[in-house]
Each structure stands twice: as structure tokens, then as C-alpha cells.
Write a protein that holds these residues in place. Structure first.
Motif, PDB file in Angstrom:
ATOM      1  N   LYS A 170      34.800  39.330  38.995  1.00 20.90           N
ATOM      2  CA  LYS A 170      36.123  39.941  38.850  1.00 20.90           C
ATOM      3  C   LYS A 170      36.345  40.367  37.398  1.00 20.90           C
ATOM      4  O   LYS A 170      36.860  41.456  37.130  1.00 20.90           O
ATOM      5  N   ILE A 171      35.943  39.496  36.458  1.00 21.47           N
ATOM      6  CA  ILE A 171      36.071  39.823  35.030  1.00 21.47           C
ATOM      7  C   ILE A 171      35.258  41.096  34.727  1.00 21.47           C
ATOM      8  O   ILE A 171      35.655  41.926  33.916  1.00 21.47           O
ATOM      9  N   LEU A 172      34.141  41.279  35.419  1.00 26.16           N
ATOM     10  CA  LEU A 172      33.284  42.447  35.197  1.00 26.16           C
ATOM     11  C   LEU A 172      33.765  43.674  35.994  1.00 26.16           C
ATOM     12  O   LEU A 172      33.121  44.719  35.993  1.00 26.16           O
ATOM     13  N   GLY A 173      34.891  43.520  36.703  1.00 28.30           N
ATOM     14  CA  GLY A 173      35.459  44.638  37.456  1.00 28.30           C
ATOM     15  C   GLY A 173      34.746  44.892  38.781  1.00 28.30           C
ATOM     16  O   GLY A 173      34.908  45.952  39.389  1.00 28.30           O
ATOM     17  N   LEU A 174      33.982  43.903  39.259  1.00 30.40           N
ATOM     18  CA  LEU A 174      33.265  44.075  40.536  1.00 30.40           C
ATOM     19  C   LEU A 174      34.161  43.605  41.689  1.00 30.40           C
ATOM     20  O   LEU A 174      34.971  42.700  41.513  1.00 30.40           O
ATOM     21  N   PRO A 175      34.020  44.212  42.878  1.00 26.48           N
ATOM     22  CA  PRO A 175      34.876  43.817  44.005  1.00 26.48           C
ATOM     23  C   PRO A 175      34.524  42.451  44.594  1.00 26.48           C
ATOM     24  O   PRO A 175      33.438  41.931  44.350  1.00 26.48           O
ATOM     25  N   TYR A 176      35.448  41.896  45.369  1.00 28.41           N
ATOM     26  CA  TYR A 176      35.268  40.603  46.039  1.00 28.41           C
ATOM     27  C   TYR A 176      34.474  40.775  47.331  1.00 28.41           C
ATOM     28  O   TYR A 176      34.696  41.752  48.027  1.00 28.41           O
ATOM     29  N   PRO A 177      33.602  39.890  47.731  1.00 28.05           N
ATOM     30  CA  PRO A 177      33.116  38.746  46.955  1.00 28.05           C
ATOM     31  C   PRO A 177      31.992  39.186  46.012  1.00 28.05           C
ATOM     32  O   PRO A 177      31.062  39.875  46.404  1.00 28.05           O
ATOM     33  N   GLN A 220      35.663  40.255  26.413  1.00 26.18           N
ATOM     34  CA  GLN A 220      36.739  40.838  25.591  1.00 26.18           C
ATOM     35  C   GLN A 220      36.244  41.129  24.178  1.00 26.18           C
ATOM     36  O   GLN A 220      36.537  42.174  23.600  1.00 26.18           O
ATOM     37  N   GLU A 221      35.499  40.204  23.623  1.00 26.33           N
ATOM     38  CA  GLU A 221      34.979  40.358  22.263  1.00 26.33           C
ATOM     39  C   GLU A 221      34.052  41.572  22.153  1.00 26.33           C
ATOM     40  O   GLU A 221      34.191  42.399  21.259  1.00 26.33           O
ATOM     41  N   HIS A 222      33.130  41.697  23.086  1.00 24.70           N
ATOM     42  CA  HIS A 222      32.201  42.829  23.055  1.00 24.70           C
ATOM     43  C   HIS A 222      32.905  44.150  23.335  1.00 24.70           C
ATOM     44  O   HIS A 222      32.520  45.189  22.790  1.00 24.70           O
ATOM     45  N   GLN A 223      33.931  44.100  24.175  1.00 27.25           N
ATOM     46  CA  GLN A 223      34.642  45.351  24.495  1.00 27.25           C
ATOM     47  C   GLN A 223      35.419  45.888  23.297  1.00 27.25           C
ATOM     48  O   GLN A 223      35.681  47.090  23.210  1.00 27.25           O
ATOM     49  N   ARG A 224      35.789  44.979  22.362  1.00 24.61           N
ATOM     50  CA  ARG A 224      36.494  45.448  21.157  1.00 24.61           C
ATOM     51  C   ARG A 224      35.582  46.359  20.340  1.00 24.61           C
ATOM     52  O   ARG A 224      36.022  47.350  19.788  1.00 24.61           O
ATOM     53  N   GLU A 225      34.286  46.037  20.286  1.00 25.37           N
ATOM     54  CA  GLU A 225      33.313  46.871  19.556  1.00 25.37           C
ATOM     55  C   GLU A 225      32.851  48.052  20.393  1.00 25.37           C
ATOM     56  O   GLU A 225      32.641  49.143  19.882  1.00 25.37           O
ATOM     57  N   ASN A 226      32.674  47.812  21.695  1.00 25.33           N
ATOM     58  CA  ASN A 226      32.150  48.855  22.577  1.00 25.33           C
ATOM     59  C   ASN A 226      32.910  48.825  23.904  1.00 25.33           C
ATOM     60  O   ASN A 226      32.611  48.003  24.767  1.00 25.33           O
ATOM     61  N   PRO A 227      33.894  49.707  24.077  1.00 22.69           N
ATOM     62  CA  PRO A 227      34.685  49.684  25.311  1.00 22.69           C
ATOM     63  C   PRO A 227      33.830  49.866  26.572  1.00 22.69           C
ATOM     64  O   PRO A 227      34.241  49.469  27.654  1.00 22.69           O
ATOM     65  N   ALA A 228      32.646  50.444  26.429  1.00 16.99           N
ATOM     66  CA  ALA A 228      31.775  50.639  27.607  1.00 16.99           C
ATOM     67  C   ALA A 228      30.749  49.512  27.742  1.00 16.99           C
ATOM     68  O   ALA A 228      29.743  49.659  28.437  1.00 16.99           O
ATOM     69  N   PHE A 229      31.034  48.346  27.077  1.00 14.14           N
ATOM     70  CA  PHE A 229      30.062  47.250  27.054  1.00 14.14           C
ATOM     71  C   PHE A 229      29.595  46.853  28.457  1.00 14.14           C
ATOM     72  O   PHE A 229      28.398  46.693  28.708  1.00 14.14           O
ATOM     73  N   ILE A 230      30.561  46.706  29.388  1.00  6.19           N
ATOM     74  CA  ILE A 230      30.174  46.237  30.733  1.00  6.19           C
ATOM     75  C   ILE A 230      29.233  47.241  31.408  1.00  6.19           C
ATOM     76  O   ILE A 230      28.172  46.858  31.914  1.00  6.19           O
ATOM     77  N   GLN A 231      29.611  48.519  31.395  1.00  4.49           N
ATOM     78  CA  GLN A 231      28.758  49.537  32.028  1.00  4.49           C
ATOM     79  C   GLN A 231      27.377  49.570  31.357  1.00  4.49           C
ATOM     80  O   GLN A 231      26.357  49.683  32.030  1.00  4.49           O
ATOM     81  N   ASP A 232      27.359  49.459  30.022  1.00  6.33           N
ATOM     82  CA  ASP A 232      26.088  49.572  29.284  1.00  6.33           C
ATOM     83  C   ASP A 232      25.125  48.415  29.591  1.00  6.33           C
ATOM     84  O   ASP A 232      23.919  48.597  29.591  1.00  6.33           O
ATOM     85  N   ARG A 233      25.702  47.212  29.806  1.00  2.81           N
ATOM     86  CA  ARG A 233      24.818  46.032  29.870  1.00  2.81           C
ATOM     87  C   ARG A 233      24.949  45.231  31.168  1.00  2.81           C
ATOM     88  O   ARG A 233      24.577  44.053  31.208  1.00  2.81           O
ATOM     89  N   LEU A 234      25.489  45.857  32.227  1.00  7.82           N
ATOM     90  CA  LEU A 234      25.806  45.088  33.443  1.00  7.82           C
ATOM     91  C   LEU A 234      24.643  44.235  33.975  1.00  7.82           C
ATOM     92  O   LEU A 234      24.828  43.034  34.241  1.00  7.82           O
ATOM     93  N   PRO A 235      23.424  44.775  34.132  1.00  7.94           N
ATOM     94  CA  PRO A 235      22.335  43.920  34.647  1.00  7.94           C
ATOM     95  C   PRO A 235      22.053  42.714  33.746  1.00  7.94           C
ATOM     96  O   PRO A 235      21.849  41.605  34.259  1.00  7.94           O
ATOM     97  N   ASP A 236      22.073  42.925  32.415  1.00  6.81           N
ATOM     98  CA  ASP A 236      21.807  41.797  31.503  1.00  6.81           C
ATOM     99  C   ASP A 236      22.931  40.752  31.583  1.00  6.81           C
ATOM    100  O   ASP A 236      22.662  39.545  31.553  1.00  6.81           O
ATOM    101  N   ILE A 237      24.171  41.222  31.661  1.00 11.12           N
ATOM    102  CA  ILE A 237      25.302  40.271  31.746  1.00 11.12           C
ATOM    103  C   ILE A 237      25.178  39.467  33.047  1.00 11.12           C
ATOM    104  O   ILE A 237      25.285  38.233  33.055  1.00 11.12           O
ATOM    105  N   CYS A 238      24.930  40.166  34.152  1.00  8.07           N
ATOM    106  CA  CYS A 238      24.835  39.477  35.449  1.00  8.07           C
ATOM    107  C   CYS A 238      23.667  38.497  35.461  1.00  8.07           C
ATOM    108  O   CYS A 238      23.806  37.362  35.953  1.00  8.07           O
ATOM    109  N   ALA A 239      22.525  38.906  34.934  1.00  3.70           N
ATOM    110  CA  ALA A 239      21.352  38.016  34.921  1.00  3.70           C
ATOM    111  C   ALA A 239      21.632  36.773  34.081  1.00  3.70           C
ATOM    112  O   ALA A 239      21.225  35.661  34.444  1.00  3.70           O
TER     113      ALA A 239
END
Ligand code: KG4
Ligand code: ZN
Length: 333
Positions: A170-177, A220-239
Motif C-alpha cells: 500500500k505504501i508503494l501504491g500497489l493495489p490490495y492484496p 518518504q525520505e527517498h521521494q524527497r530526493e527523487n519523486p519517481a523513486f518508487i517507479q525507478d526502483r520498484l523491483p529492488d524495493i520489493c525484493a
């Protein structure tokens, strides 16, 4: 050779299955799509959907099994734990059918049934076995002495493992579940890209609420530097998130295996569908000399096959329920 009809309605799946002498003859499930738009299960809507689904789902289960109502030896239902309004639909249906057919009723504990899912198909664990049950509402380490005797030796003190997946998603903007989506994105990511904290909880209990907060601040911290942080690094964040949840779970499982001396190790519950959890368990099994088991995917998430199998063993043990048996949202073991 008992013929048992089992009904599951504890959350957002309306399901029915027929077991003939402990073998599955049918397994029908109607998943409720309505909750997706709300980002979680809405109890009132779940109850209404169960009301609409239960008759066609039971009809299909009987038809697929080629069983007539008068051939049934017992009717089983999920008694607890779960959403009370949802449980009531299945319970009332089962009680009415048992009354009408004059057949015994079997009241099944949903979490015990998740454990029993390991006995649906071969290879089956031998007793006693240790089961890590990880679902949307529970995280438990269970010592299973027989199909009808088991005890919890560790559990979460806050969020469940499934909630940790779903809330992170949810924090990453992904749908439930979000659990299955984190699993899918993690496949192409680097689990060592980011490091999330492992809680220091003594004994065999778990905690996941700190992880959720850590992930929120991290994003939140990474988004302050790069608003597209989630899109840019989604596989790494999820892993990386998946890696941490899996290590929290399996470190405690290892501790439980050491403490009990049990080397027959099982997974159960919706989160046991997670590919990272399964793969790491297999690796650990090789390393520590465990025999490892997990149910087929369709028996990991909520289903009635596991209720039917748990009911089969209860029937054999003579543990039938009174027609006055009512469901409860929470349940002792
Ligand atoms: O056992 P279950 O179907 O329902 C409950 O009784 O809670 O478990 C549902 C949970 C959800 O939190 C869902 O996100 C999680 O299981 N889940 C997964 C995966 N598939 C389902 N979590 C991680 N990876 C998966 N592949
Ligand atoms: Zn469940």
C-alpha cells in the motif's frame, strides 16, 4: 468412508468442498472482487457476497463431486477465527443443512485447517511436525502432534506477515492484496539493494509493525530526493522488503526447530504462496537436514479443501459439534 461437505466463509472467499474418505472430490471457490476498490476487505460487503454465493458454490461442489445431499455423512463449517458476519453466513447454512438432513455438524478452526492443508496431497509430513502458518490475519508457529491435536508455540505480537506484505504494498501504491504483487516484482529485483531492520523480539514470537513504519520513512525520505523513486526502483524495493519478511519468519522457524528437535517442517496460509519464502525454506531444509513441505498454491490461500480435510479427521476422532455451535471472531486453540 465418510462423505463430508465443507464450507469456508471466514473472510472474502466463499468456498465449498467435498471429501470422500479423506480424498478431495471437489473444491469450489468464489473470490469476491468487490473489495479491491476499497484497498481491503469490507466486512459488510463480504457478508452480503457470501449470501449471494453460498448456494451456487455448494451446488457446484456437490455436482462436481457427483454427490447427492442424502449421501453426505456430515457438514463442516469454519467456526473461527474470521469476520463474524462472514462466518455467520457459512455457519448458519451448515447448521440448517445438518438439521434438515439430520447429519452431524463439524466446527472447524480456520487456522488449524490451514495447517491441515499440508495433508491434502503427497508428499505429506509425518507427526509430529512443525508448521509456520502465515496469512493475512495470523503468523503462528505450531507443533502438530496429530491432525486434531496441535499447539501454538509462537505468534505475532502485532501485525501478521500477510499484513506486512499488504501494508508495504500500500505504501508503494500497489493495489490490495499486495502480497502477490510484491512477490512478482521481487523476482527481478536485488534483495540486498536496501536493508530493513530485523526486530529484536525474544522467544518465538514475531513483530512486523516496526518494519511497516521503517518502510514508510524509507520511501518518504527517498521521494524527497527523487519523486519517481518508487517507479525507478520498484523491483529492488520489493525484493528487499520480501527478503526481510522472509528472514524474520525463517529465523524464528529455525529457532523453533532447534528448540523442539522437530525436522518435519511445513508452511501454511496465504503467505506460504510466496516464492521467496518457499525457495529459502527449501535451501534451509537442505542445510539443516529438514524435510520441508508446503501445500499446492490453491490450498495456501483460503479454500474449503482444507476445511474438508480437517473435518475428515475430526469426524474420525468423533469430535462432532452441537447444532447450537455458533461462530466466533476470535478463537482459542
Ligand atoms: O490465508 P489467506 O488467503 O487469508 C487469510 O486467512 O488471511 O492469506 C491472505 C494473505 C494476504 O495478506 C496476501 O497478500 C498474502 O496472503 N499472499 C501473499 C502471496 N499470496 C498471498 N503474500 C506474499 N506473497 C504471495 N505470493
Ligand atoms: Zn486463511
Amino acid at each position: 468412508m465418510p462423505v463430508i461437505l465443507a464450507i469456508e466463509s471466514s473472510c472474502d472467499e466463499t468456498a465449498a468442498a467435498v471429501a470422500v474418505d479423506g480424498k478431495l472430490a471437489s473444491n469450489i471457490i468464489a473470490s469476491q472482487k468487490i473489495h479491491e476498490q476499497f484497498g481491503g476487505v469490507v466486512p459488510e460487503l463480504a457478508s452480503r457476497a457470501h449470501m449471494q454465493n453460498i448456494v451456487p458454490v455448494v451446488d457446484q461442489a456437490l455436482e462436481k463431486a457427483g454427490i447427492e445431499l442424502n449421501q453426505l455423512d456430515a457438514i463442516a463449517f469454519t467456526q473461527a477465527p474470521g469476520l463474524i458476519g462472514a462466518l455467520l453466513v457459512g455457519a448458519q447454512f451448515a447448521r440448517s443443512l445438518a438439521l434438515a438432513l439430520n447429519k452431524p455438524l463439524l466446527a472447524i478452526h480456520h487456522m488449524q485447517a490451514h495447517v491441515i492443508a499440508n495433508l491434502i496431497e503427497a508428499p505429506r509430513p509425518s507427526f509430529p511436525f512443525l508448521c509456520l502458518t502465515v496469512s493475512g490475519g495470523h503468523t503462528q508457529l505450531v507443533v502438530v502432534e496429530s491432525p486434531v491435536r496441535m499447539r501454538v508455540i509462537g505468534e505475532t505480537i502485532d501485525d501478521a506477515a500477510g499484513e506486512a506484505f499488504d501494508k508495504s504494498a500500500k505504501i508503494l501504491g500497489l493495489p490490495y492484496p499486495g502480497g502477490p504483487l510484491i512477490d512478482a516484482y521481487a523476482k527481478t529485483g536485488n534483495p540486498a539493494a536496501f536493508r530493513f531492520p530485523e526486530p529484536k523480539i525474544p522467544g518465538l514470537d514475531f513483530s512486523f509493525s516496526g518494519l511497516k513504519t521503517a518502510i514508510l520513512y524509507f520511501v518518504q525520505e527517498h521521494q524527497r530526493e527523487n519523486p519517481a523513486f518508487i517507479q525507478d526502483r520498484l523491483p529492488d524495493i520489493c525484493a528487499s522488503i520480501q527478503h526481510r519478511i522472509v528472514t524474520i519468519l525463517l529465523n524464528k522457524l529455525k529457532k523453533a526447530a532447534e528448540q523442539t528437535g522437530i525436522k518435519e517442517i511445513c508452511l501454511a496460509g496465504g503467505v506460504s504462496a510466496n516464492s521467496g519464502l518457499r525457495a529459502t525454506l527449501v535451501q534451509m531444509g537442505k542445510k539443516y537436514g529438514w524435510s520441508t513441505y508446503f501445500p499446492a498454491f490453491e490450498y495456501c490461500t483460503d479454500n474449503a479443501a482444507m476445511i474438508a480435510m480437517a473435518a475428515h479427521y475430526k469426524f474420525l476422532a468423533g469430535e462432532t459439534a452441537s447444532l447450537a455451535e455458533t461462530p466466533t471472531a476470535r478463537a482459542a486453540w
